[in-house]
Design a protein around this motif. Structure first.
Motif, short mmCIF file in Angstrom:
data_model
loop_
_atom_site.label_atom_id
_atom_site.label_comp_id
_atom_site.label_asym_id
_atom_site.label_seq_id
_atom_site.Cartn_x
_atom_site.Cartn_y
_atom_site.Cartn_z
N SER A 190 0.83 -1.21 0.00
CA SER A 190 0.00 0.00 0.00
C SER A 190 0.86 1.25 0.00
N GLU A 191 2.18 1.05 0.22
CA GLU A 191 3.08 2.20 0.27
C GLU A 191 3.61 2.59 -1.12
N LEU A 192 3.21 1.83 -2.13
CA LEU A 192 3.86 1.97 -3.43
C LEU A 192 3.16 2.99 -4.34
N PRO A 205 8.62 4.89 -4.26
CA PRO A 205 8.42 4.49 -5.66
C PRO A 205 8.41 2.96 -5.78
N GLU A 206 7.52 2.47 -6.60
CA GLU A 206 7.42 1.04 -6.83
C GLU A 206 8.56 0.61 -7.76
N SER A 207 9.42 -0.28 -7.30
CA SER A 207 10.52 -0.71 -8.16
C SER A 207 10.56 -2.22 -8.39
N ASN A 208 9.85 -2.99 -7.56
CA ASN A 208 9.97 -4.45 -7.71
C ASN A 208 9.39 -4.97 -9.02
N SER A 209 8.25 -4.39 -9.45
CA SER A 209 7.68 -4.93 -10.70
C SER A 209 8.59 -4.58 -11.87
N GLY A 266 4.92 -8.97 1.17
CA GLY A 266 3.93 -9.65 2.00
C GLY A 266 4.23 -11.11 2.25
N ALA A 267 5.49 -11.51 2.08
CA ALA A 267 5.82 -12.93 2.30
C ALA A 267 6.26 -13.18 3.73
N ALA A 268 6.53 -12.08 4.49
CA ALA A 268 7.01 -12.26 5.87
C ALA A 268 5.83 -12.35 6.83
N PHE A 272 -0.06 -6.50 8.12
CA PHE A 272 -0.88 -6.05 7.00
C PHE A 272 -0.55 -6.79 5.70
N ASP A 273 0.18 -7.90 5.84
CA ASP A 273 0.62 -8.61 4.64
C ASP A 273 -0.44 -9.61 4.20
N PRO A 274 -1.08 -9.39 3.06
CA PRO A 274 -2.19 -10.25 2.66
C PRO A 274 -1.78 -11.48 1.86
N ARG A 296 14.96 -14.60 2.79
CA ARG A 296 14.55 -15.62 3.75
C ARG A 296 13.10 -16.09 3.54
N HIS A 297 12.21 -15.15 3.27
CA HIS A 297 10.80 -15.50 3.24
C HIS A 297 10.37 -15.86 1.82
N GLN A 298 9.99 -17.10 1.62
CA GLN A 298 9.63 -17.55 0.28
C GLN A 298 8.34 -18.35 0.34
N PRO A 312 9.92 -12.22 -1.14
CA PRO A 312 9.85 -11.16 -0.14
C PRO A 312 9.90 -9.79 -0.82
N GLY A 313 9.54 -8.74 -0.06
CA GLY A 313 9.40 -7.42 -0.68
C GLY A 313 10.69 -6.64 -0.85
N ASN A 314 11.69 -6.87 0.02
CA ASN A 314 12.91 -6.08 -0.07
C ASN A 314 13.58 -6.27 -1.43
N1 LIG Z 1 9.37 -9.47 12.59
C1 LIG Z 1 9.96 -9.73 11.40
N2 LIG Z 1 10.04 -8.75 10.50
C2 LIG Z 1 10.65 -8.97 9.33
C3 LIG Z 1 11.21 -10.24 9.06
C4 LIG Z 1 11.08 -11.26 10.04
O1 LIG Z 1 11.53 -12.39 9.83
N3 LIG Z 1 10.43 -10.95 11.18
N4 LIG Z 1 11.88 -10.42 7.92
C5 LIG Z 1 12.43 -9.25 7.27
C6 LIG Z 1 12.88 -9.59 5.96
S1 LIG Z 1 14.30 -10.49 5.86
C7 LIG Z 1 12.24 -9.23 4.84
S2 LIG Z 1 12.88 -9.60 3.29
C8 LIG Z 1 11.01 -8.51 4.86
C9 LIG Z 1 10.06 -9.23 3.91
O2 LIG Z 1 8.83 -8.70 4.09
P1 LIG Z 1 7.64 -8.91 3.10
O3 LIG Z 1 7.94 -9.96 2.11
O4 LIG Z 1 6.44 -9.05 3.89
O5 LIG Z 1 7.70 -7.57 2.26
P2 LIG Z 1 7.06 -6.18 2.62
O6 LIG Z 1 6.92 -6.05 4.06
O7 LIG Z 1 5.89 -6.00 1.77
O8 LIG Z 1 8.21 -5.22 2.09
C10 LIG Z 1 9.51 -5.26 2.60
C11 LIG Z 1 10.23 -3.98 2.20
O9 LIG Z 1 10.31 -3.89 0.80
C12 LIG Z 1 9.66 -2.72 0.31
N5 LIG Z 1 8.91 -3.05 -0.91
C13 LIG Z 1 7.91 -3.95 -0.98
N6 LIG Z 1 7.41 -3.99 -2.23
C14 LIG Z 1 8.11 -3.10 -2.94
C15 LIG Z 1 8.06 -2.70 -4.31
N7 LIG Z 1 7.15 -3.24 -5.15
N8 LIG Z 1 8.91 -1.78 -4.73
C16 LIG Z 1 9.82 -1.24 -3.87
N9 LIG Z 1 9.93 -1.59 -2.58
C17 LIG Z 1 9.08 -2.50 -2.11
C18 LIG Z 1 8.70 -2.35 1.39
O10 LIG Z 1 8.36 -1.00 1.37
C19 LIG Z 1 9.47 -2.73 2.63
O11 LIG Z 1 10.42 -1.74 2.98
O12 LIG Z 1 10.47 -8.44 6.14
C20 LIG Z 1 11.42 -8.12 7.17
N10 LIG Z 1 10.73 -7.97 8.38
#
Ligand SMILES: Nc1nc2c(c(=O)[nH]1)N[C@H]1C(S)=C(S)[C@@H](COP(=O)(O)OP(=O)(O)OC[C@H]3O[C@@H](n4cnc5c(N)ncnc54)[C@H](O)[C@@H]3O)O[C@H]1N2
Ligand code: MOO
Length: 415
Positions: A190-192, A205-209, A266-268, A272-274, A296-298, A312-314
């Motif tokens: 929702s931040e994108l 800015p959305e960069s992953n896609s 949203g894999a972690a 709010f991760d759906p 890590r999160h797959q 994962p989102g990072n």
């Molecule tokens: N309590 C915990 N918190 C986190 C863990 C954990 O194990 N326990 N793992 C961390 C790790 S490692 C990762 S990787 C992230 C993975 O989280 P998600 O897959 O749920 O991803 P998001 O929360 O949606 O996003 C993570 C990060 O990436 C940015 N993001 C997401 N989508 C985009 C996009 N399309 N373009 C650019 N950037 C994007 C998002 O804003 C977040 O900053 O979780 C950690 N936390």
């Protein structure tokens, strides 16, 4: 936690194989050959000249010999003119060798030099040899590249320009091949905001896609759609159903459907991760903690025959997951003989720490003296800008806790 190798092996075991198609060569670039192509004839097809010059009898063509020019052969000529010792046939590159001649004297090795074949010129009546040829000089032998019936390109090879040229030379204008998968990309968050928009507080800015689409295209896959979905279950559910519904859709004989879906974010474990909620609930997508850093999160599952990859989102974690998990999987779906890029061992220019028990994947620059982490730091899965400087990944195995300068590390060149 599950090891990277175990995770990848589990995926490999459940990936579907795409159907092979009969493709004309001009549609086959990037496809993977499903049936070995054999040459219909020897390559080269016949003994022919490698040079513009004169076909002669070597034994009668010592330096100073004056030879009577009795015929003229262009490439494509069906003629086989007789040529006796003391005679010569002017011959152009690619023209069939007269069966009675045993060597070619290039124009440069005659007294007339290059003037002996000025554009449109008739052959001279006589030619004087300046440098004697050996028997067989400048003759390209029939079958020296391949004999008839020999494989020109083997199944499992990706069809690039070199393979396509070999297939054409082998006498084929179609191949039986698997095109790389058609993929739908879904980025959640929702931040994108769109890359050109000015982000408000909390937005980015959305960069992953952009990353996923480009990486998949670079891997030869076709990206049929790239969609950004906010972090709410209803929106995601609608989008996933629409995307997977496409997999079954075919209109006017055109294949519209997708062969795979790649989601990011949203894999972690976030509140709010759906993605886990929507895809994990169905039971077909399983989420794992993989011993991979970052990445890590797959999540992975096959829904209605379509593989779904949840990354994962990072952004750096996305880049790593694409290289180690998604790209090899998509190539395996096309039955690529080598789903993975080769790994090389190069020395580390500087040292860095690696997390114990996890495979660490570090964006590196490749220098003449070895590899170094971008911007001097090994970790930072959010550092999308520093990724721009990297040309490779260093892969550090789980048992290594510290890389020291001079250690050989495994490197995957990504461009
Ligand atoms: N309590 C915990 N918190 C986190 C863990 C954990 O194990 N326990 N793992 C961390 C790790 S490692 C990762 S990787 C992230 C993975 O989280 P998600 O897959 O749920 O991803 P998001 O929360 O949606 O996003 C993570 C990060 O990436 C940015 N993001 C997401 N989508 C985009 C996009 N399309 N373009 C650019 N950037 C994007 C998002 O804003 C977040 O900053 O979780 C950690 N936390
Ligand atoms: O595993 Mo996260 O994917 O380290 O950045």
């Amino acid at each position: 936690m599950i090891s990277v190798d175990e995770y990848r092996a589990r995926l490999a075991a459940s990936l579907p194989v795409l159907a092979a198609e009969r493709l004309p060569l001009d549609e086959a670039l990037g496809a993977v050959l499903a049936e070995t192509v054999v040459t219909r004839w020897p390559i080269p097809l016949f003994d022919n000249s490698a040079m513009d010059g004169y076909a002669v009898h070597a034994a009668a063509s010592q330096a100073g010999a004056r030879l009577r020019v009795v015929a003229d052969l262009a490439a494509g000529s069906p003629d086989d003119p007789p040529v006796a010792p003391g005679e010569a046939v002017r011959i152009m590159t690619g023209a069939p060798m007269p069966s009675q001649a045993d060597a070619v004297v290039p124009l440069e090795d005659t007294e007339l030099g290059l003037a002996g074949a000025a554009a449109g010129s008739a052959p001279p009546d006589w030619v004087t040899v300046a440098r004697a040829p050996v028997v067989g000089a400048h003759i390209r032998r029939a079958g020296e590249d391949a004999s008839a019936g020999e494989p020109a390109v083997v199944a499992g090879r990706e069809l690039g320009p070199w393979q396509l040229a070999a297939i054409a030379s082998a006498g084929h204008e179609h191949v039986i091949a698997r095109r790389m998968p058609r993929v739908a990309v879904l980025s959640t968050g929702s931040e994108l905001v769109a890359p050109g928009a000015v982000p408000a507080r909390g937005q980015i800015p959305e960069s992953n896609s952009v990353l996923v689409t480009a990486a998949l295209r670079a891997a030869g896959a076709v990206v049929v759609s790239a969609t950004v979905v906010p972090d709410d279950e209803d929106s995601l559910r609608v989008e996933v159903e629409r995307t997977l519904g496409d997999a079954a859709t075919a209109l006017d004989g055109e294949r519209l459907g997708v062969d795979a879906v790649v989601l990011t974010g949203g894999a972690a474990v976030g509140a709010f991760d759906p993605v886990r909620a929507v895809l994990g609930a169905a039971g077909s997508v399983r989420f794992d903690a993989v011993a991979l850093q970052p990445g890590r999160h797959q999540g992975f599952g096959v829904i209605g025959g379509t593989p779904v990859f949840c990354l994962p989102g990072n952004p750096v974690a996305v880049a790593v997951s694409l290289e180690l998990i998604v790209r090899p999987a998509l190539r395996a779906m096309a039955e690529h003989a080598e789903p993975e890029r080769p790994r090389f061992r190069l020395p580390a220019v500087t040292g860095w720490a690696s997390p114990a028990g996890r495979t660490q994947v570090v964006p590196v620059v490749v220098e003449t003296s070895g590899v170094a982490p971008v911007a001097g730091r090994a970790s930072g899965s959010h550092r999308v800008r520093s990724l721009a400087e990297a040309t490779a990944f260093a892969v550090i195995p789980p048992e290594v806790g510290l890389v020291e300068a001079g250690d050989l590390v495994e490197v995957i060149l990504c461009r």
